[in-house]
Design a protein around this motif. Sequence first.
Motif, PDB file in Angstrom:
ATOM      1  N   UNK A   1      -2.325  -7.151  -0.039  1.00 11.83           N
ATOM      2  CA  UNK A   1      -3.201  -7.296   1.122  1.00 11.83           C
ATOM      3  C   UNK A   1      -3.359  -5.922   1.773  1.00 11.83           C
ATOM      4  N   UNK A   2      -4.607  -5.509   1.975  1.00 14.54           N
ATOM      5  CA  UNK A   2      -4.905  -4.230   2.608  1.00 14.54           C
ATOM      6  C   UNK A   2      -5.669  -4.496   3.898  1.00 14.54           C
ATOM      7  N   UNK A   3      -5.167  -3.942   4.993  1.00 10.87           N
ATOM      8  CA  UNK A   3      -5.840  -4.058   6.283  1.00 10.87           C
ATOM      9  C   UNK A   3      -6.225  -2.659   6.732  1.00 10.87           C
ATOM     10  N   UNK A   4      -7.503  -2.488   7.028  1.00 10.24           N
ATOM     11  CA  UNK A   4      -8.026  -1.202   7.497  1.00 10.24           C
ATOM     12  C   UNK A   4      -8.158  -1.276   9.013  1.00 10.24           C
ATOM     13  N   UNK A   5      -7.482  -0.357   9.705  1.00  9.52           N
ATOM     14  CA  UNK A   5      -7.492  -0.347  11.166  1.00  9.52           C
ATOM     15  C   UNK A   5      -8.031   0.978  11.680  1.00  9.52           C
ATOM     16  N   UNK A   6      -8.828   0.903  12.712  1.00 11.81           N
ATOM     17  CA  UNK A   6      -9.307   2.117  13.375  1.00 11.81           C
ATOM     18  C   UNK A   6      -8.190   2.599  14.294  1.00 11.81           C
ATOM     19  N   UNK A   7      -7.792   3.851  14.110  1.00  8.85           N
ATOM     20  CA  UNK A   7      -6.721   4.409  14.940  1.00  8.85           C
ATOM     21  C   UNK A   7      -7.158   5.793  15.384  1.00  8.85           C
ATOM     22  N   UNK A   8      -7.562   5.893  16.633  1.00 10.09           N
ATOM     23  CA  UNK A   8      -8.059   7.177  17.122  1.00 10.09           C
ATOM     24  C   UNK A   8      -9.307   7.571  16.360  1.00 10.09           C
ATOM     25  N   UNK A   9      -9.289   8.758  15.774  1.00 19.13           N
ATOM     26  CA  UNK A   9     -10.449   9.259  15.052  1.00 19.13           C
ATOM     27  C   UNK A   9     -10.399   9.017  13.555  1.00 19.13           C
ATOM     28  N   UNK A  10      -9.506   8.163  13.104  1.00 19.21           N
ATOM     29  CA  UNK A  10      -9.405   7.916  11.663  1.00 19.21           C
ATOM     30  C   UNK A  10      -9.044   6.459  11.399  1.00 19.21           C
ATOM     31  N   UNK A  11      -9.077   6.083  10.127  1.00 17.04           N
ATOM     32  CA  UNK A  11      -8.676   4.746   9.724  1.00 17.04           C
ATOM     33  C   UNK A  11      -7.283   4.792   9.120  1.00 17.04           C
ATOM     34  N   UNK A  12      -6.529   3.760   9.403  1.00 19.75           N
ATOM     35  CA  UNK A  12      -5.184   3.616   8.855  1.00 19.75           C
ATOM     36  C   UNK A  12      -5.150   2.328   8.040  1.00 19.75           C
ATOM     37  N   UNK A  13      -4.410   2.353   6.953  1.00 19.86           N
ATOM     38  CA  UNK A  13      -4.325   1.192   6.070  1.00 19.86           C
ATOM     39  C   UNK A  13      -2.919   0.627   6.080  1.00 19.86           C
ATOM     40  N   UNK A  14      -2.845  -0.698   6.135  1.00 16.89           N
ATOM     41  CA  UNK A  14      -1.568  -1.411   6.064  1.00 16.89           C
ATOM     42  C   UNK A  14      -1.559  -2.220   4.774  1.00 16.89           C
ATOM     43  N   UNK A  15      -0.447  -2.157   4.081  1.00 20.45           N
ATOM     44  CA  UNK A  15      -0.326  -2.873   2.811  1.00 20.45           C
ATOM     45  C   UNK A  15       0.864  -3.819   2.840  1.00 20.45           C
ATOM     46  N   UNK A  16       0.642  -5.005   2.312  1.00 16.09           N
ATOM     47  CA  UNK A  16       1.736  -5.968   2.153  1.00 16.09           C
ATOM     48  C   UNK A  16       1.439  -6.848   0.940  1.00 16.09           C
ATOM     49  N   UNK A  17       2.484  -7.392   0.385  1.00 16.98           N
ATOM     50  CA  UNK A  17       2.367  -8.262  -0.778  1.00 16.98           C
ATOM     51  C   UNK A  17       1.830  -9.622  -0.335  1.00 16.98           C
ATOM     52  N   UNK A  18       0.894 -10.176  -1.081  1.00 15.15           N
ATOM     53  CA  UNK A  18       0.375 -11.509  -0.775  1.00 15.15           C
ATOM     54  C   UNK A  18       1.298 -12.564  -1.392  1.00 15.15           C
ATOM     55  N   UNK A  19       1.063 -13.819  -1.045  1.00 21.05           N
ATOM     56  CA  UNK A  19       1.837 -14.908  -1.655  1.00 21.05           C
ATOM     57  C   UNK A  19       1.595 -14.942  -3.161  1.00 21.05           C
ATOM     58  N   UNK A  20       0.354 -14.701  -3.565  1.00 19.61           N
ATOM     59  CA  UNK A  20       0.023 -14.660  -4.995  1.00 19.61           C
ATOM     60  C   UNK A  20       0.785 -13.530  -5.678  1.00 19.61           C
ATOM     61  N   UNK A  21       0.834 -12.390  -5.019  1.00 18.79           N
ATOM     62  CA  UNK A  21       1.576 -11.254  -5.557  1.00 18.79           C
ATOM     63  C   UNK A  21       3.056 -11.551  -5.657  1.00 18.79           C
ATOM     64  N   UNK A  22       3.580 -12.211  -4.657  1.00 23.61           N
ATOM     65  CA  UNK A  22       4.999 -12.576  -4.657  1.00 23.61           C
ATOM     66  C   UNK A  22       5.308 -13.559  -5.789  1.00 23.61           C
ATOM     67  N   UNK A  23       4.417 -14.522  -5.990  1.00 23.74           N
ATOM     68  CA  UNK A  23       4.601 -15.495  -7.075  1.00 23.74           C
ATOM     69  C   UNK A  23       4.544 -14.797  -8.431  1.00 23.74           C
ATOM     70  N   UNK A  24       3.615 -13.868  -8.590  1.00 21.65           N
ATOM     71  CA  UNK A  24       3.521 -13.111  -9.838  1.00 21.65           C
ATOM     72  C   UNK A  24       4.806 -12.318 -10.067  1.00 21.65           C
ATOM     73  N   UNK A  25       5.278 -11.665  -9.012  1.00 26.43           N
ATOM     74  CA  UNK A  25       6.477 -10.843  -9.112  1.00 26.43           C
ATOM     75  C   UNK A  25       7.700 -11.685  -9.490  1.00 26.43           C
ATOM     76  N   UNK A  26       7.754 -12.916  -8.981  1.00 24.81           N
ATOM     77  CA  UNK A  26       8.867 -13.814  -9.314  1.00 24.81           C
ATOM     78  C   UNK A  26       8.945 -14.099 -10.810  1.00 24.81           C
TER      79      UNK A  26
END
Length: 166
Positions: A68-93
């Motif tokens: 999961x990628x979330x793009x956030x506006x932070x000041x004068x630039x964009x910041x990205x947050x990454x986390x594993x999805x449930x689907x990704x977690x199931x695949x990893x298992x």
Amino acid sequence: MLKEHAKLMKVFSDSGEIIGRKKLQKMIYIAKKMQFPFYEKYDFHFYGPYSEELTLQIEELCNLGFLHEVKEKKGGYFQYRYSLTETGSAFLDHADLDMPDMKGYIDSVNSRSSRFLELVSTILYFDGLEDEEKKEKVFTIKSKQKYTNEEYDEALQYIEELKQIC
């Protein structure tokens, strides 16, 4: 095909969340330098070691719905947050992944700023140079960052701490 992708997914699983593309690049590069089994090719770029290969793998994981990628506006630039999805977690298992325990490493580097990790990764990138030559090189190519001698010494100490963790 997805073995290298699964290794990255393990990093996200262990971290919970990674904030920033630059931080992610540095975390994987430093892990590679600490002998964790990552094989992405890195070149020196604006913010230190950078892997186009890693960028593409992250994009693929997002497109597959594993990350999961979330793009956030932070000041004068964009910041990205990454986390594993449930689907990704199931695949990893179900992935047959032979990876050493990275949790301590991940927690440590993920708690550091991307600016600091940029310094650490740049020092590691030039680890073939003599100490003074390396320091001069880092201060020259990273002059815009205005790193202090204290920050440089802290980065060297941190590298030694990481070697103990890993």
